[in-house]
Design a protein around this motif. Sequence first.
Motif, PDB file in Angstrom:
ATOM      1  N   GLU A 206      36.555  67.474  31.939  1.00 24.54           N
ATOM      2  CA  GLU A 206      36.101  66.323  31.137  1.00 24.54           C
ATOM      3  C   GLU A 206      36.749  65.035  31.615  1.00 24.54           C
ATOM      4  O   GLU A 206      36.097  63.987  31.666  1.00 24.54           O
ATOM      5  N   SER A 207      38.000  65.100  31.987  1.00 28.01           N
ATOM      6  CA  SER A 207      38.690  63.915  32.507  1.00 28.01           C
ATOM      7  C   SER A 207      38.072  63.477  33.830  1.00 28.01           C
ATOM      8  O   SER A 207      37.841  62.283  34.059  1.00 28.01           O
ATOM      9  N   TRP A 208      37.768  64.429  34.693  1.00 26.78           N
ATOM     10  CA  TRP A 208      37.137  64.125  35.976  1.00 26.78           C
ATOM     11  C   TRP A 208      35.769  63.480  35.743  1.00 26.78           C
ATOM     12  O   TRP A 208      35.419  62.485  36.388  1.00 26.78           O
TER      13      TRP A 208
ATOM     14  N   VAL B 140      32.927  56.233  34.857  1.00 29.51           N
ATOM     15  CA  VAL B 140      33.426  54.861  34.991  1.00 29.51           C
ATOM     16  C   VAL B 140      33.039  54.306  36.360  1.00 29.51           C
ATOM     17  O   VAL B 140      32.583  53.154  36.479  1.00 29.51           O
ATOM     18  N   GLN B 141      33.180  55.126  37.409  1.00 27.44           N
ATOM     19  CA  GLN B 141      32.832  54.694  38.768  1.00 27.44           C
ATOM     20  C   GLN B 141      31.341  54.416  38.889  1.00 27.44           C
ATOM     21  O   GLN B 141      30.918  53.435  39.515  1.00 27.44           O
ATOM     22  N   VAL B 142      30.532  55.258  38.317  1.00 25.28           N
ATOM     23  CA  VAL B 142      29.074  55.108  38.403  1.00 25.28           C
ATOM     24  C   VAL B 142      28.619  53.852  37.640  1.00 25.28           C
ATOM     25  O   VAL B 142      27.690  53.154  38.086  1.00 25.28           O
ATOM     26  N   ARG B 143      29.225  53.557  36.561  1.00 15.18           N
ATOM     27  CA  ARG B 143      28.829  52.397  35.760  1.00 15.18           C
ATOM     28  C   ARG B 143      29.346  51.084  36.335  1.00 15.18           C
ATOM     29  O   ARG B 143      28.901  50.024  35.935  1.00 15.18           O
ATOM     30  N   SER B 144      30.269  51.159  37.232  1.00 13.22           N
ATOM     31  CA  SER B 144      30.873  49.948  37.813  1.00 13.22           C
ATOM     32  C   SER B 144      29.842  49.217  38.697  1.00 13.22           C
ATOM     33  O   SER B 144      29.004  49.841  39.359  1.00 13.22           O
ATOM     34  N   ASP B 145      29.904  47.916  38.729  1.00 17.13           N
ATOM     35  CA  ASP B 145      28.983  47.108  39.533  1.00 17.13           C
ATOM     36  C   ASP B 145      29.350  47.139  40.998  1.00 17.13           C
ATOM     37  O   ASP B 145      28.563  46.722  41.848  1.00 17.13           O
ATOM     38  N   ASP B 146      30.568  47.620  41.304  1.00 19.72           N
ATOM     39  CA  ASP B 146      30.989  47.664  42.717  1.00 19.72           C
ATOM     40  C   ASP B 146      30.190  48.717  43.380  1.00 19.72           C
ATOM     41  O   ASP B 146      30.020  49.040  44.408  1.00 19.72           O
TER      42      ASP B 146
END
Length: 129
Positions: free
Chosen positions: A115-117, A123-129
């Motif tokens: 779940e932590s992973w 968070v990475q997928v939602r980031s605009d970067d």
Amino acid sequence: FLAKVEEEEAWISEKHQLLSIEDYGDTMAAVQGLLKKHDAFEADFAVHRERCADIINAGQQLVQEGNHHSDGIQQRLQQLSTRLDALDGSARRRKGKLLDNSAYLQFMWKADVVESWIADKEVQVRSDD
């Protein structure tokens, strides 16, 4: 003979009470500590089983020799054997519950890691970067 029987019965009663405690640990460290204690108990139990076998053999020898307390000896031997079997059953149940609890806590730990992973990846997928 009776002193030896009573000593083993007292030991069995004491250990039976300890095995009936419903604490199976709430952390992996606690469960592993309880499993180590249970392993030590099993080693001690093996020694006491041998003692009980010796007592049973001695009692049967007294009966065969025609001791005038043969009926009482037979009764005590049966009682000792029954209590020993009950303790063995309790020990197996407790060890099973400890192992079940250990498996459950390991599963929960692994689920938390996954779940932590997943949360990190979200968070990475939602980031605009």
